[in-house]
Design a protein around this motif. Structure first.
Motif, short mmCIF file in Angstrom:
data_model
loop_
_atom_site.label_atom_id
_atom_site.label_comp_id
_atom_site.label_asym_id
_atom_site.label_seq_id
_atom_site.Cartn_x
_atom_site.Cartn_y
_atom_site.Cartn_z
N ASP A 107 0.91 -1.24 -0.05
CA ASP A 107 -0.05 0.04 -0.04
C ASP A 107 0.94 1.32 -0.02
N THR A 108 0.14 2.33 -0.37
CA THR A 108 1.08 3.52 -0.46
C THR A 108 1.06 4.32 0.91
N GLY A 109 2.33 4.68 1.29
CA GLY A 109 2.41 5.25 2.82
C GLY A 109 2.35 4.46 3.80
N VAL A 110 1.81 3.26 3.77
CA VAL A 110 1.69 2.54 5.03
C VAL A 110 1.91 1.01 4.86
N PHE A 111 2.58 0.26 5.89
CA PHE A 111 3.07 -1.05 5.72
C PHE A 111 1.92 -1.46 6.71
N ARG A 112 1.27 -2.63 6.47
CA ARG A 112 0.31 -3.24 7.33
C ARG A 112 0.80 -4.68 7.50
N GLY A 113 0.16 -4.97 8.85
CA GLY A 113 0.73 -6.46 9.29
C GLY A 113 -0.21 -6.99 10.29
N HIS A 140 14.11 -1.15 6.87
CA HIS A 140 14.31 -1.37 8.45
C HIS A 140 12.86 -1.26 8.93
N LEU A 141 12.07 -0.35 8.38
CA LEU A 141 10.47 -0.27 8.95
C LEU A 141 10.03 -1.34 8.85
N ALA A 142 9.97 -2.05 7.79
CA ALA A 142 9.30 -3.35 7.30
C ALA A 142 9.75 -4.38 8.45
N VAL A 143 11.28 -4.40 8.84
CA VAL A 143 11.63 -5.34 9.92
C VAL A 143 11.39 -5.02 11.02
N GLN A 144 10.99 -3.80 11.33
CA GLN A 144 10.63 -3.43 12.81
C GLN A 144 9.17 -3.70 13.21
N LEU A 145 8.36 -3.75 11.91
CA LEU A 145 6.94 -4.08 12.17
C LEU A 145 6.94 -5.75 12.37
N VAL A 146 7.92 -6.37 11.62
CA VAL A 146 7.76 -7.96 11.97
C VAL A 146 8.06 -8.18 13.34
#
Lengths: 383, 383
Positions: A107-113, A140-146
């Motif tokens: 998505d644009t602007g946001v990672f969803r998990g 790194h943002l994605a990794v942090q979300l995980v």
DNA sequence: CATGTTTGTTAGTAAAGCGTACGAACAAAC
DNA sequence: GTTTGTTCGTACGCTTTACTAACAAACATG
């Protein structure tokens, strides 16, 4: 946690056997067969499984005891039926025993998990704004979300599935994702080293197609068209996702549709499918339309283009179904209707008349749930 | 913990295991593996095969002795090399030991057949004029052609392959073949009972694609476009033919191409691919053209239409190659060139720029040889 | 000639699934 | 209450498959 063994059963293909197959691979296959039956068929006894699979009760008992020892299957009590004979001990996948992490980076602007249960139900949601970040920063943002989701999980985690935009190879490297500024990013191994858990990464449209296959109503061979900032597609033939020779299967957005020109696309060509069908373009078209009839016409024209693009693909593949995923208010209605009509006018009913075209019911969670389906499929052989 | 295993395991394995796998099935797979190595790799020793396949020398010896007993493999003497150690005994597929019958029912007015050797070379040709016959009559003509070829074979016959026009299901029933007046004809079992030999029937375009895969230069995922009285396609993805949900994959002839009308087709629509690309239409167009430049234009226009139709298919599947089969004097040259140019102008080079489009080298025998390839694949697991 | 290499085979072992047989638990009939 | 028949799950032994270990045969090399 007693981690379930990785399944490495080789598909028994008709052509070009390229690797040896040992009895243990067959064993893994049969393990998955039992899990699949329990997953989709609900509560069953060992004898039921034996009848269903064709394996003997002895072999089923052996497999089941192994699966119970691994914590993947549980006994849930006796069957309550007035049948003669010894009452059956019912079995089920240990649905309350594991969680799955599903991530949607498309998505644009946001990672969803989300933390999901074995059935693809969402237990906990999380989001992370990307604020236009790019490259390593956003990775790194994605990794942090995980990491946050892993910490939030209340049960052992079966695995992590990630749906990413762009081109993703079979080893989970994002070869190219312009929107995120990624090129040749080893996302899978990044997340694996960060969490120590099994990770599967795939293109978001492929993930969505898998969601429709596992949790939606899709049957047989189908294509999922994902309409968002761009247009992409995921394809499942014979129950298996199609990735393409350069992992670029489904990249339909920049294919020119029709022979009558069209608007200029960011790619430099005129009349790409995206110029008709992407969400920004549709919204702009609707905003510029003076009245309801004109708005209808905008949607119908986009649907026509989709139908034009679908015709050769369905003709070549003889699909059962085309499923469309994206904003319902734009896609459901005149657009889909026009796509169906156009498609029918351009193909032969005798061959392809039974194709159904419909919206997906899975809504905004489709990629996250597809990512979970990837884990179920990769780790348990279940879908 | 076995999590790291999952990293190396196939990202998305075959979904929905639907049948049990027994050790004997694995054995069959490994048998085919040995045959495949001998078939494509030429002379090899048992030790070579062991190194190549990953199986042990013991297992290979066992498999080979079984294959020799079956007459499928022969020892061809010792290797002549100045290497230390015991000299290797070279093995090969028993290339001079079997024949294959290949039949092509797709041409207008004539059935073509041949006795072929294991390598797909043609040993004896036969033809049978159909004289406009239809239905059962022409079916018996086909059976008689097979009988004559069986009688003409100088060696034991491995099997019979038949490429038929129309829609053919996986059991060798011709569901629909208008040109021959067939509907729901059990061709495979007819020929099986007539000859007592294993028979495989498939659509002619699928057979042709298999020929290109086995004997032509096709590598990876590709589509074969067959241009004749009509237009059809055969598709091979990941080494496996694609048949479609109703066995109608590749039926591209009556898909409308472009958004600018076109000639009326026999099917009632305007602008079907066949109206541009079929051999009769091309010949008529050339005959009506006043000069060389006009003839060139006719061919270029047909090529453009092919390129337009290819773009969405290649976009969806990310193919490596598109191979064209049919009359060289029509297809090779301006037509193919225009198809390539049109395709490139309509897709994104980043994704699909490495697609090659070329003529097949297999000429008129392509379907017969494909039929032979079907037998090799079905009976030996070799391609 | 002794030594090292490579090949192919023999012997024994482990894994996987099958067939047979059996005890346990229940319903129905008497 | 007893008997009979049915169904479930398991124990035992056998066959198939591929593996490891060991070895004889045949050759090159020093």
């Amino acid at each position: 946690m007693s981690a379930p063994e990785a399944q490495r059963s080789a598909p028994l293909r008709a052509l070009r056997p390229s690797a040896k197959v040992l009895p243990e691979h067959a064993r893994g296959h049969n393990r998955s067969l039992v899990l699949q039956n329990l997953y989709s068929g609900g509560l069953q006894s060992r004898a039921d499984l034996a009848r269903e699979t064709g394996l003997t009760r002895v072999t089923i008992s052996d497999l089941v005891s192994e699966l119970i020892a691994d914590g993947l299957v549980v006994e849930t009590g006796q069957r309550e039926e007035g049948r003669p004979g010894k009452p059956a001990i019912l079995l089920d996948i240990n649905r309350g025993g594991y969680r799955i992490i599903g991530i949607d980076l498309s998505d644009t602007g946001v990672f969803r998990g989300a933390v999901l249960d074995i059935d693809g139900g969402i237990v906990t949601r999380m989001e992370a704004e990307t604020d236009g970040a790019e490259g390593d920063e956003v990775a790194h943002l994605a990794v942090q979300l995980v990491r946050d989701l892993v910490a939030a999980a209340d049960l052992p985690i079966l695995g992590i599935g990630i749906g990413s935009p762009g081109i993703v190879d079979l080893g989970g490297r994002v070869l190219s994702a312009p929107n995120l500024g990624w090129s040749d990013l080893a996302l899978q191994s990044m997340v694996e080293t960060a969490t120590g858990l099994p990770v599967i990464v795939a293109n978001d449209a492929n993930a969505a197609a898998l969601a429709e296959h596992s949790f939606g109503g899709a049957v047989g061979d189908f294509m999922l068209i994902r309409v968002g900032r761009g247009v992409g597609a995921g394809l499942i033939l014979g129950g298996t996702p199609v990735f393409g020779s350069r992992f670029a299967a489904g990249e339909l957005g920049h294919v020119v549709v029709g022979t009558d020109g069209g608007d200029l696309c960011v790619c430099g060509k005129h009349g790409c499918l995206e110029t008709w069908l992407s969400v920004p373009r549709l919204r702009a078209g609707l905003a510029a339309a003076p009245d309801a009839a004109a708005r209808d016409e905008v949607l119908r024209r986009a649907g026509e283009r989709l139908g034009i693009a679908l015709a050769p693909v369905v003709g070549a593949l003889n699909l059962d179904e085309v499923v469309i995923s994206g904003p319902v208010e734009l896609l459901d209605g005149p657009l889909t209707q026009a796509a169906i009509e156009t498609f029918r006018a351009r193909t032969m009913a005798e061959f392809h008349g039974d194709l159904t075209v419909r919206m997906s019911d899975l809504g905004q969670d489709i990629v996250m749930r597809g990512a979970a389906a990837m884990v179920l499929s990769g780790r348990l052989g279940v879908s």
